[in-house]
Structures are given as C-alpha cells and as structure tokens.
Write a protein that holds these residues in place. Structure first.
Motif, mmCIF file in Angstrom:
data_model
loop_
_atom_site.group_PDB
_atom_site.id
_atom_site.type_symbol
_atom_site.label_atom_id
_atom_site.label_comp_id
_atom_site.label_asym_id
_atom_site.label_seq_id
_atom_site.Cartn_x
_atom_site.Cartn_y
_atom_site.Cartn_z
ATOM 1 N N CYS A 1 32.392 51.979 -22.894
ATOM 2 C CA CYS A 1 33.317 53.071 -22.616
ATOM 3 C C CYS A 1 34.598 53.075 -23.478
ATOM 4 O O CYS A 1 35.248 53.866 -23.608
ATOM 5 N N CYS B 1 27.575 54.587 -16.111
ATOM 6 C CA CYS B 1 29.049 54.366 -15.686
ATOM 7 C C CYS B 1 29.564 55.415 -15.134
ATOM 8 O O CYS B 1 29.507 56.537 -15.291
ATOM 9 N N LYS C 1 32.498 56.235 -14.206
ATOM 10 C CA LYS C 1 33.558 56.769 -14.481
ATOM 11 C C LYS C 1 33.460 57.531 -15.960
ATOM 12 O O LYS C 1 34.370 58.607 -15.990
ATOM 13 N N CYS C 2 32.867 57.060 -16.973
ATOM 14 C CA CYS C 2 32.865 57.614 -18.072
ATOM 15 C C CYS C 2 31.295 58.284 -18.418
ATOM 16 O O CYS C 2 31.332 59.142 -19.673
ATOM 17 N N CYS D 1 32.381 49.919 -18.087
ATOM 18 C CA CYS D 1 33.530 49.587 -16.870
ATOM 19 C C CYS D 1 33.251 49.829 -15.563
ATOM 20 O O CYS D 1 33.895 49.037 -14.748
ATOM 21 N N LYS D 2 32.497 50.825 -15.130
ATOM 22 C CA LYS D 2 32.142 51.070 -13.694
ATOM 23 C C LYS D 2 30.824 51.306 -13.790
ATOM 24 O O LYS D 2 30.152 52.370 -13.485
HETATM 25 ZN ZN LIG Z 1 32.993 53.381 -18.128
#
Ligand SMILES: [Zn+2]
Length: 53
Positions: free
Chosen positions: A9, A34, A36-37, A48-49
């Motif tokens: 990310c 992810c 988020k991304c 990251c998520k």
């Molecule tokens: Zn991410």
C-alpha cells in the motif's frame, strides 16, 4: 531492497518501477485484499488493512 518492511500500500510509482519483478510475485497469487487501498497480495503483511479473499 528496503521493501521488506514496507506494505504494498505504501509503494509509490518509483517503488513499482524499481521492484516490478517483486511486485508481480506479491500479487500473482492473491489471498488478501486491502480494504482501504484495493490492493491484493499473497500475504496479509503486504497490506495495511488486509481482508481474506
Ligand atoms: Zn492498504
């Protein structure tokens, strides 16, 4: 090669260009996405998520 500690990310354009071979390895057999991304990776540590696919 400092990408080991960096999530996919966080990669920017230059990282992608410099380590495209590594990137292909990370995304070739995705098991996580992810939240988020919208990136995918074979291991959750690259995101990251992370969420299992
Ligand atoms: Zn991410």
């Amino acid at each position: 090669m400092a990408k080991d500690t960096k999530t996919l990310c966080k990669w920017d354009k230059d990282d992608i260009k410099d380590d495209f071979k590594e990137l292909k390895k990370i995304v070739s057999t995705p098991a996580f996405v992810c939240k988020k991304c919208c990136r995918v990776a074979k291991k959750e540590e690259y995101l990251c998520k992370p969420e299992e696919l």
